[in-house]
Design an enzyme around this catalytic site. Structure first.
Site, PDB file in Angstrom:
ATOM      1  N   PRO A  65       0.835  -1.209   0.000  1.00 46.10           N
ATOM      2  CA  PRO A  65       0.000   0.000   0.000  1.00 46.10           C
ATOM      3  C   PRO A  65       0.870   1.258   0.000  1.00 46.10           C
ATOM      4  O   PRO A  65       1.812   1.371   0.789  1.00 46.10           O
ATOM      5  CB  PRO A  65      -0.788  -0.110   1.312  1.00 46.10           C
ATOM      6  CG  PRO A  65      -0.706  -1.547   1.705  1.00 46.10           C
ATOM      7  CD  PRO A  65       0.611  -2.030   1.186  1.00 46.10           C
ATOM      8  N   HIS A  66       0.542   2.187  -0.901  1.00 43.74           N
ATOM      9  CA  HIS A  66       1.270   3.448  -0.990  1.00 43.74           C
ATOM     10  C   HIS A  66       0.438   4.442  -1.786  1.00 43.74           C
ATOM     11  O   HIS A  66      -0.509   4.075  -2.468  1.00 43.74           O
ATOM     12  CB  HIS A  66       2.634   3.245  -1.656  1.00 43.74           C
ATOM     13  CG  HIS A  66       2.532   2.764  -3.071  1.00 43.74           C
ATOM     14  ND1 HIS A  66       2.231   1.456  -3.384  1.00 43.74           N
ATOM     15  CD2 HIS A  66       2.653   3.413  -4.243  1.00 43.74           C
ATOM     16  CE1 HIS A  66       2.179   1.320  -4.692  1.00 43.74           C
ATOM     17  NE2 HIS A  66       2.433   2.502  -5.254  1.00 43.74           N
ATOM     18  N   ALA A  67       0.819   5.703  -1.677  1.00 44.15           N
ATOM     19  CA  ALA A  67       0.169   6.770  -2.433  1.00 44.15           C
ATOM     20  C   ALA A  67       1.236   7.784  -2.824  1.00 44.15           C
ATOM     21  O   ALA A  67       2.391   7.679  -2.410  1.00 44.15           O
ATOM     22  CB  ALA A  67      -0.928   7.431  -1.591  1.00 44.15           C
TER      23      ALA A  67
END
Length: 147
Positions: A65-67
């Site tokens: 998960p990352h943004a």
């Protein structure tokens, strides 16, 4: 380098998640609680998965998960989370996900070496066997130190 971006405080073991969104929110919660990201960063991860699909599921049982950094990354960090019960993200080839490595990158470069080291770990079957039985975050840090 991986040890520079993670710590015992960023590790959550045997999370009880009801679905993929809950798994993301709980795993990223360690980064939020330790001032590495803002709440909007977690929302951005979830929103992007809703819009684009489960692109964060990298390999069998593993999500990253990352943004984008401007979504609320305050410091570069990597959280490590395991799920008590794997959850489906919607990636037919690699579901269900059991291991989440939540990434916060404050820029486009400071995390690259740590990601390379993490990639090496993700190629090791013994790493997953270790994560399945480990009871304490300090043991995870020691495992990484011993590499």
């Amino acid at each position: 380098m991986l040890l520079d971006l993670t710590s015992e405080e960023l590790i959550r073991l045997k999370i009880d998640a009801k679905d993929w969104e809950d798994a993301i929110r709980q795993s990223a919660g360690a980064l939020l609680a330790n001032g590495k990201i803002t709440p909007s960063y977690i929302d951005a991860i979830v929103q992007t998965v809703r819009e684009v699909g489960p692109y964060i599921v990298l390999t069998k049982h593993v999500a990253l998960p990352h943004a984008r950094s401007e979504a609320g990354a305050l410091e570069s960090a990597i959280g490590i989370a395991t799920l008590k019960t794997p959850v489906v993200f919607g990636n037919k080839e690699n579901d269900p996900v059991k291991y989440l490595f939540c990434l916060s990158a404050k820029d486009s470069e400071s995390h690259i070496n740590a990601l390379a080291e993490l990639t090496g770990l993700l190629e090791r079957e013994d790493f997953y066997a270790f994560l399945d039985q480990v009871e304490d975050a300090s043991e995870v840090i020691q495992y990484i130190k011993n590499l």
